[in-house]
Enzyme design. Structure first.
Site, PDB file in Angstrom:
ATOM      1  N   THR A   9       0.850  -1.152  -0.010  1.00 37.09           N
ATOM      2  CA  THR A   9      -0.036   0.005  -0.125  1.00 37.09           C
ATOM      3  C   THR A   9       0.760   1.236  -0.115  1.00 37.09           C
ATOM      4  O   THR A   9       2.086   1.283   0.335  1.00 37.09           O
ATOM      5  CB  THR A   9      -1.024  -0.033   1.431  1.00 37.09           C
ATOM      6  N   ALA A  12      -0.449   5.648   4.293  1.00 37.09           N
ATOM      7  CA  ALA A  12       0.229   5.676   5.505  1.00 37.09           C
ATOM      8  C   ALA A  12      -0.687   5.151   6.706  1.00 37.09           C
ATOM      9  O   ALA A  12      -0.091   4.583   7.537  1.00 37.09           O
ATOM     10  CB  ALA A  12       0.749   7.022   5.773  1.00 37.09           C
ATOM     11  N   ASP A  68      -7.285  -5.848   1.511  1.00 34.46           N
ATOM     12  CA  ASP A  68      -8.260  -5.151   0.655  1.00 34.46           C
ATOM     13  C   ASP A  68      -9.536  -5.043   1.525  1.00 34.46           C
ATOM     14  O   ASP A  68      -9.793  -5.893   2.159  1.00 34.46           O
ATOM     15  CB  ASP A  68      -8.703  -5.763  -0.789  1.00 34.46           C
ATOM     16  N   GLY A 148     -10.962   7.558   5.887  1.00 31.40           N
ATOM     17  CA  GLY A 148     -12.203   7.039   5.223  1.00 31.40           C
ATOM     18  C   GLY A 148     -13.487   7.289   5.652  1.00 31.40           C
ATOM     19  O   GLY A 148     -13.995   8.433   5.927  1.00 31.40           O
ATOM     20  N   HIS A 175     -13.067  -4.622  11.297  1.00 30.95           N
ATOM     21  CA  HIS A 175     -12.837  -5.497  10.350  1.00 30.95           C
ATOM     22  C   HIS A 175     -11.498  -6.041  10.184  1.00 30.95           C
ATOM     23  O   HIS A 175     -11.009  -6.875   9.968  1.00 30.95           O
ATOM     24  CB  HIS A 175     -13.927  -5.131   9.073  1.00 30.95           C
TER      25      HIS A 175
END
Length: 196
Positions: A9, A12, A68, A148, A175
């Site tokens: 990825t 950060a 993901d 997010g 999650h």
């Protein structure tokens, strides 16, 4: 003995979370080279995680880890799903688009899903784990932590959004936290068997 684990990825925030989950292991996490881009062409979280881990492992010749994850909203038939990160250019745009699409929908049920995959240096997938956290989408953002969709994802059992939680609490209920909780025993078993 410390082993290098390349994180597939350039986010950060994800790196910091992964470092926290793997803090008590023999792995040293480093970000993938910025010029190494892996297109997420899979149609599931698992296929994207495996693709990223495998490609980064092969390109660097090191062990690689990828996750993901995304948000699946029941009333939107699972969207944004694998497109969660591409739902807008910024977190603010993504949140605005999602809230606009949901509108005054009464069913605000949703879940965050995370699949973590580890690939060996030859690109073979060595380990994989999944975590799911159910919750609801608020009508407006709450909290300033996380990243997010965290400010609009509300976990009823904790009566907080992800963005209102301490990092420790989020780690225990999210999650990603659940995926890593499932992954860690597998990693320990893999390391002990490879040391023999």
């Amino acid at each position: 003995m410390t082993k290098i684990l390349i994180v597939a990825t350039s986010n950060a925030g994800k790196l910091r979370e992964m470092q926290a989950y793997l803090a008590n292991t023999d792995w040293e996490l480093t970000l993938k080279p910025t010029e190494l881009e892996v297109e997420e062409t899979g149609d599931t979280f698992a296929s994207n995680a495996c693709l990223k881990a495998s490609e980064v492992a092969k390109a660097t010749g090191n062990w690689a880890i990828a996750d993901d994850s995304g948000l699946q909203v029941d009333a939107l038939n699972g969207l944004p799903g694998v497109y969660s990160a591409r739902y807008g250019k910024t977190d603010g745009e993504r949140i605005s688009r999602l809230l606009k699409e949901l509108g005054s929908e009464v069913n605000r049920q949703a879940q965050f899903v995370c699949v973590v995959a580890i690939a060996s240096p030859d690109g073979a997938i060595a380990l994989q784990a999944e975590g799911i956290c159910r919750g609801e989408i608020l009508h407006a953002p709450l909290g300033s932590g996380g990243f997010g969709y965290d400010p609009i994802f509300y976990v009823p059992e904790k009566q907080l959004t992800f963005a209102e939680m301490t990092p420790e609490l989020k780690k225990s209920v999210s999650h990603r936290g659940k995926a890593f909780a499932a992954l860690l025993p597998k990693m320990a078993a893999m390391l002990s068997s490879s040391a023999e």
